[in-house]
Scaffold this motif. Sequence first.
Motif, PDB file in Angstrom:
ATOM      1  N   MET A 261       0.852  -1.197   0.000  1.00 23.85           N
ATOM      2  CA  MET A 261       0.000   0.000   0.000  1.00 23.85           C
ATOM      3  C   MET A 261       0.882   1.239   0.000  1.00 23.85           C
ATOM      4  O   MET A 261       1.781   1.363   0.825  1.00 23.85           O
ATOM      5  N   SER A 262       0.649   2.141  -0.877  1.00 25.99           N
ATOM      6  CA  SER A 262       1.454   3.350  -0.945  1.00 25.99           C
ATOM      7  C   SER A 262       1.079   4.306   0.165  1.00 25.99           C
ATOM      8  O   SER A 262      -0.094   4.527   0.456  1.00 25.99           O
ATOM      9  N   VAL A 263       2.087   4.912   0.791  1.00 24.75           N
ATOM     10  CA  VAL A 263       1.801   5.880   1.837  1.00 24.75           C
ATOM     11  C   VAL A 263       1.385   7.213   1.252  1.00 24.75           C
ATOM     12  O   VAL A 263       1.108   8.152   1.982  1.00 24.75           O
TER      13      VAL A 263
ATOM     14  N   ARG B 267       7.705  -0.268  18.923  1.00 29.27           N
ATOM     15  CA  ARG B 267       9.119  -0.493  18.610  1.00 29.27           C
ATOM     16  C   ARG B 267       9.373  -0.669  17.108  1.00 29.27           C
ATOM     17  O   ARG B 267      10.288  -1.366  16.701  1.00 29.27           O
ATOM     18  N   LEU B 268       8.548  -0.039  16.295  1.00 28.19           N
ATOM     19  CA  LEU B 268       8.762  -0.099  14.850  1.00 28.19           C
ATOM     20  C   LEU B 268       9.686   1.016  14.383  1.00 28.19           C
ATOM     21  O   LEU B 268      10.413   0.856  13.405  1.00 28.19           O
TER      22      LEU B 268
ATOM     23  N   GLU C  47      15.518  -1.970  13.216  1.00 28.55           N
ATOM     24  CA  GLU C  47      15.842  -3.293  12.702  1.00 28.55           C
ATOM     25  C   GLU C  47      14.751  -4.279  13.101  1.00 28.55           C
ATOM     26  O   GLU C  47      14.146  -4.143  14.160  1.00 28.55           O
ATOM     27  N   PRO C  48      14.489  -5.306  12.270  1.00 24.12           N
ATOM     28  CA  PRO C  48      13.438  -6.285  12.590  1.00 24.12           C
ATOM     29  C   PRO C  48      13.590  -6.918  13.951  1.00 24.12           C
ATOM     30  O   PRO C  48      12.605  -7.213  14.621  1.00 24.12           O
ATOM     31  N   SER C  49      14.807  -7.129  14.393  1.00 30.00           N
ATOM     32  CA  SER C  49      15.018  -7.772  15.690  1.00 30.00           C
ATOM     33  C   SER C  49      14.491  -6.939  16.836  1.00 30.00           C
ATOM     34  O   SER C  49      14.249  -7.438  17.929  1.00 30.00           O
ATOM     35  N   ARG C  50      14.270  -5.639  16.549  1.00 27.26           N
ATOM     36  CA  ARG C  50      13.761  -4.747  17.594  1.00 27.26           C
ATOM     37  C   ARG C  50      12.303  -4.404  17.363  1.00 27.26           C
ATOM     38  O   ARG C  50      11.735  -3.556  18.023  1.00 27.26           O
TER      39      ARG C  50
ATOM     40  N   GLN D  51       2.045  -1.132   7.277  1.00 20.85           N
ATOM     41  CA  GLN D  51       2.065  -1.974   6.084  1.00 20.85           C
ATOM     42  C   GLN D  51       3.206  -1.578   5.151  1.00 20.85           C
ATOM     43  O   GLN D  51       3.837  -2.432   4.526  1.00 20.85           O
ATOM     44  N   ALA D  52       3.475  -0.280   5.060  1.00 16.20           N
ATOM     45  CA  ALA D  52       4.572   0.181   4.215  1.00 16.20           C
ATOM     46  C   ALA D  52       5.910  -0.319   4.744  1.00 16.20           C
ATOM     47  O   ALA D  52       6.790  -0.734   3.988  1.00 16.20           O
ATOM     48  N   ILE D  53       6.066  -0.324   6.068  1.00 17.55           N
ATOM     49  CA  ILE D  53       7.299  -0.826   6.673  1.00 17.55           C
ATOM     50  C   ILE D  53       7.420  -2.324   6.452  1.00 17.55           C
ATOM     51  O   ILE D  53       8.483  -2.832   6.069  1.00 17.55           O
ATOM     52  N   ALA D  54       6.316  -3.049   6.667  1.00 15.74           N
ATOM     53  CA  ALA D  54       6.335  -4.503   6.488  1.00 15.74           C
ATOM     54  C   ALA D  54       6.630  -4.891   5.043  1.00 15.74           C
ATOM     55  O   ALA D  54       7.266  -5.909   4.776  1.00 15.74           O
ATOM     56  N   ALA D  55       6.165  -4.059   4.088  1.00 14.90           N
ATOM     57  CA  ALA D  55       6.370  -4.356   2.673  1.00 14.90           C
ATOM     58  C   ALA D  55       7.752  -3.954   2.183  1.00 14.90           C
ATOM     59  O   ALA D  55       8.099  -4.191   1.024  1.00 14.90           O
TER      60      ALA D  55
END
Length: 250
Positions: free
Chosen positions: A1-3, A67-68, A81-84, A26-30
């Motif tokens: 999804m475009s922001v 924590r995103l 980072e994904p780990s965080r 969703q933009a971060i996840a994509a």
Amino acid sequence: MSVETRLDTGKGSRTLVSRLGETLRQAIAAGQFPPGSRLPSEAQLTEAHGVSRTVVREAIASLRADRLVEARQGAGVFVLEPSRNAQPVMLSLSNIDLARVSSMIELLELRTAVEVEAAGLAALRRSPAQEEVILDRHYAVRACLEAAKPTSEADFALHLAIAEATNNPRFREFLTMIGRSLIPRAALRPDDSEADQATYIKLLDEEHNAIVVAISDGDEDRARDAMRRHLRGSQLRYRTLLRELRESVR
């Protein structure tokens, strides 16, 4: 999804915050914003989505609580980072029974220790924008109460807004860790009369109003006292419910 998709400003501000937050998630996840990258500026997000700066700030705050992202002074907001990116640990409550009621009392005591100070700091440190958000959240709770609608989301948002106004991120992180399940539900029994329910609704609104007005007036002592009365009042209502439940199983 475009922001870049603009949000419908005809919706309530709470809905806009949720929708913008979900769009950014969703933009971060994509991978549109990979770890280490900077999100668009507040002004850019405001323009791109056709929302107010308050909506953008609240949406970003929700991402920070999860924590995103993290805010770096003078540099902007950056994806972690994904780990965080792990969701905060939620303290769960089981089905409504004696154990749950007693656990709620314990957690309300913990909240009192933290949120009384948060109210005082919010009275001292809140910005005009944060004060506006607190007022908006207060009126949202009132609207839910008057319409006999569930208040969980609105109530939680009010307490988060107060925590945010301390300008100490740890207060918001504490509430987010515990989660919405900590917001007391109406300590009412199904057979309570309409008059009893009306009295309870009026009491909750008065308790919230005392907190919000004290913060708005910049009176830290009064804000602390109002928050303490509110949370201790919740403890008292749950202790009354606990006694009634224990009596019913004798």
